[in-house]
Design an enzyme around this catalytic site. Sequence first.
Site, short mmCIF file in Angstrom:
data_model
loop_
_atom_site.label_atom_id
_atom_site.label_comp_id
_atom_site.label_asym_id
_atom_site.label_seq_id
_atom_site.Cartn_x
_atom_site.Cartn_y
_atom_site.Cartn_z
N GLY A 120 4.50 2.05 -11.06
CA GLY A 120 3.59 3.20 -11.09
C GLY A 120 3.54 3.93 -12.42
N GLY A 154 1.34 -2.50 -6.29
CA GLY A 154 1.17 -1.22 -5.60
C GLY A 154 -0.25 -0.69 -5.79
N GLY A 155 -0.42 0.21 -6.76
CA GLY A 155 -1.68 0.92 -6.96
C GLY A 155 -2.91 0.02 -7.01
N TRP A 181 0.82 -1.23 0.00
CA TRP A 181 0.00 0.00 0.00
C TRP A 181 0.84 1.27 0.00
CZ3 TRP A 181 -4.93 -0.56 3.64
CH2 TRP A 181 -5.82 -1.43 3.01
N SER A 230 3.38 -2.17 -12.12
CA SER A 230 2.19 -1.96 -12.96
C SER A 230 1.38 -3.23 -13.22
CB SER A 230 2.57 -1.26 -14.28
OG SER A 230 3.07 0.04 -14.02
N HIS A 268 12.83 -2.19 -1.11
CA HIS A 268 12.01 -1.65 -2.20
C HIS A 268 12.77 -0.51 -2.87
CE1 HIS A 268 8.79 0.27 -4.39
NE2 HIS A 268 8.12 -0.87 -4.28
P1 13P Z 1 2.65 -0.41 -8.92
O1 13P Z 1 1.89 -1.71 -8.94
O2 13P Z 1 1.83 0.77 -8.45
O3 13P Z 1 3.38 -0.18 -10.21
O4 13P Z 1 3.79 -0.57 -7.78
C1 13P Z 1 4.58 -1.69 -7.78
C2 13P Z 1 5.36 -1.71 -6.52
O5 13P Z 1 6.26 -0.91 -6.32
C3 13P Z 1 5.00 -2.70 -5.50
O6 13P Z 1 5.95 -2.79 -4.50
#
Ligand code: 13P
Length: 252
Positions: A172, A232-233, A12, A211, A96
Amino acid sequence: MTAPKALVAGNWKMNGLKASASEISKLNTLILEKGAKCDVLICPPYTMINILVSLKAINVSIGAQDCHMNMSGAHTGDISAEMISDLGCDFIIVGHSERRADHGETNEIVKAKAAAAQSVGATAIICVGETIEERKAGKALEIVTAQIKASIPESAKVENTIIAYEPVWAIGTGHTPTAGDVEEVHLAVREVLRARFGDGGNNIRILYGGSVKASNALELMSVKNVNGALVGGASLKAEDFYGIISAYDKIG
Ligand code: 13P
């Protein structure tokens, strides 16, 4: 050779207020009603860990996004692996790329953090990935394998180690590597793991992150040596995240 059970993990990042706890309840219900063929983990900000653990949403494990390399002491603002474990979390992300970039975390620091996580009985999710400049220079494999070798601590075992390959340029951005590029990197990661752990290296989960969303999850998660996702998102909303989890319904 059977692949390890897949893990779909949500990071998150710096998102989520108390009200977001409802997303975990929703996710738990979705899994209860429709099932999940993979393990499911959410790593919220530290401020939400206790709230989410208290929900006792049995289908969703709760983890942390980082930890300090020391267990206690004069480190204002930091959180130790022991504190995280004390809340009932068994997974801690380390290294990360946002921490490597924003906080200057080197492989050496990441290795110490992974060791801290493993010393309290947690599984370290060790993140690696190349920048766009490194990829364009043809150095992706070299960078990723060097990061892994330098970031895995002596305490690492098959049971307490997960690798997440997250190309920095895919995070992202909506851009993802081709399935062929993901396969090439994941195979290189697998070879490093086999060299280090022998046959056990086949059982360490290698996640892809960057992504990932419901619309591309099936293609990316079907790639050889991809044993799940770090998202992530698309992990912030239960329905979106479940769309990724359910890709595993179609993967044998
Ligand atoms: P996104 O899925 O938003 O591209 O982020 C990936 C991420 O950094 C997960 O740790």
